[in-house]
Design an enzyme around this catalytic site. Structure first.
Site, PDB file in Angstrom:
ATOM      1  CD  GLU A 171      -2.761  -0.685   2.613  1.00  0.00           C
ATOM      2  OE1 GLU A 171      -3.568  -1.565   2.883  1.00  0.00           O
ATOM      3  OE2 GLU A 171      -2.545   0.301   3.340  1.00  0.00           O
ATOM      4  CB  CYS A 196      -0.437   1.365   8.542  1.00  0.00           C
ATOM      5  SG  CYS A 196       0.883   0.293   8.145  1.00  0.00           S
TER       6      CYS A 196
HETATM    7  S1  SF4 Z   1       3.465  -0.357  12.790  1.00  0.00           S
HETATM    8 FE1  SF4 Z   1       4.744  -2.047  13.525  1.00  0.00          FE
HETATM    9  S2  SF4 Z   1       3.839  -3.907  12.646  1.00  0.00           S
HETATM   10 FE2  SF4 Z   1       3.008  -2.142  11.514  1.00  0.00          FE
HETATM   11  S3  SF4 Z   1       4.295  -1.923   9.725  1.00  0.00           S
HETATM   12 FE3  SF4 Z   1       5.128  -0.551  11.306  1.00  0.00          FE
HETATM   13  S4  SF4 Z   1       6.661  -1.782  12.381  1.00  0.00           S
HETATM   14 FE4  SF4 Z   1       5.399  -3.205  11.202  1.00  0.00          FE
END
Ligand code: SF4
Length: 354
Positions: A97, A338
């Site tokens: 993404e 995310c």
């Molecule tokens: S927030 Fe944590 S689990 Fe999510 S992509 Fe970033 S490092 Fe990886």
């Protein structure tokens, strides 16, 4: 043969082109087609002879990533599901993404560094199925190029904060930084790039030694080890003390201000006491805190705090003279957190629906 055209430097392309019995200057032409004009096929490279285009297509075809889905919100925020080329026998490549944000200073793109992630942060959809694979530098670049091409815009800022932990894919990250900065390519200043980490301290120290003019963002999200361990698996291996020591080392080496990302989660890390504890930790550091009310992810069960709690948290940091900003809320009508679009796409592929 699979040749990773997008990840190669000009000298590497020159060496390869010479190996194929062609003149070295062709390498620069190809580099410009890929990195300035975002060509997705040799066919588009009109200043190469037809014979050469056909030869390259036959020997080592370009395998560009492409936008499979896009969601554009009313405020101009865009979310893109990008399909990478398939590897080996696989029918389909991994999905990643990228998120486009429109600011008064231009367009910023948040890109992914890995397909999936093995860091296991509990608030994050990208990690639900673990790490699928690292991205190449070329695949990181192609997210920028694909979105510029699709939206007919120029991206002026890049944030490496999408799926994946960038410092867990360190060599590719460094190559990406080198290529995007290349004058014969996109020629983006490293000052326009932000790289995040959830706390890989050894790599953070290595990066400090390189003294690059990028902005470093640390995903802190907690004022102490107890809370951090509740929400971030990396905290089991790296204590706050160790992390903040590495941060101080980074500031000392680069003399650059660090950003601490702080995801505010209702009932977990959003109290007045947490704000004071955070201020105690960061006192005297050349830093800035970016507060982000959590974007709920169905699978994680975390809730967004009330606006009053957000305000109170920020007020305490202000009173304690810790520079703080509240991240502007963007893309409310799309899956802006995310990994959410990718998780949805995977559920569909696996036939589990929503
Ligand atoms: S927030 Fe944590 S689990 Fe999510 S992509 Fe970033 S490092 Fe990886």
């Amino acid at each position: 043969m699979q040749y990773d055209w997008y990840s190669k430097s000009i000298p590497e392309l020159q060496a390869y082109i010479s190996e194929l019995g062609e003149q070295g200057f062709r390498a620069l032409q190809i580099f410009k087609w890929l990195h300035q004009k975002h060509a997705q096929s040799f066919e588009e490279m009109s200043d190469l002879s037809r014979g050469l285009r056909e030869k390259l297509q036959e020997i080592a075809p370009l395998r560009p990533a492409y936008i499979e889905q896009r969601q554009i919100a009313e405020d101009g925020t865009g979310k893109f599901l990008i399909r990478l080329p398939a590897e080996g026998e696989a029918a389909e490549g991994a999905a990643i993404e990228s998120v486009l944000m429109k600011y008064h200073f231009g367009y910023s793109l948040c890109i992914s560094s890995q397909a999936g992630c093995r860091m296991g942060c509990r608030f994050c959809a990208s990690t639900l199925n673990g790490l699928e694979r690292n991205l190449t530098a070329g695949e990181m670049l192609q997210q920028v190029y694909a979105v510029e091409r699709e939206m007919q815009i120029t991206i002026s800022h890049i944030v490496v904060m999408g799926c994946g932990e960038p410092l867990d894919n360190y060599e590719a990250l460094l190559r990406f930084l080198q290529l995007i900065h290349q004058p014969e390519g996109k020629n983006l200043s490293l000052r326009s790039i932000t790289v995040s980490t959830c706390g890989l301290t050894a790599r953070l120290r290595e990066l400090a030694d390189l003294n690059l003019p990028i902005t470093m963002a640390i995903s802190l999200h907690a004022p102490n080890d107890g809370i951090r361990k509740q929400i971030m698996r990396v905290a089991e291996a790296v204590s706050m003390k160790e992390l903040l020591e590495a941060c101080r080392y980074y500031i000392e080496k680069t003399n650059r201000r660090l950003t601490f990302e702080y995801l505010l989660i209702k009932g977990i890390n959003d109290t007045r006491h947490c704000a004071h504890e955070l201020a105690d930790r960061l006192k005297g550091m050349l830093c800035h805190v970016n507060v982000i009310p959590v974007n709920p992810v169905k699978e994680c069960g975390f809730e967004r705090p009330a606006p009053e709690a957000v305000e109170q948290f920020i007020q305490v940091l202000n009173e304690r003279h810790i520079p703080v900003t509240l991240r502007r809320e963007m893309g409310k009508n799309i899956d802006a957190a995310c990994g959410q679009l990718r998780a949805k796409a995977e559920r569909k592929t696996n036939g589990r629906g929503n």
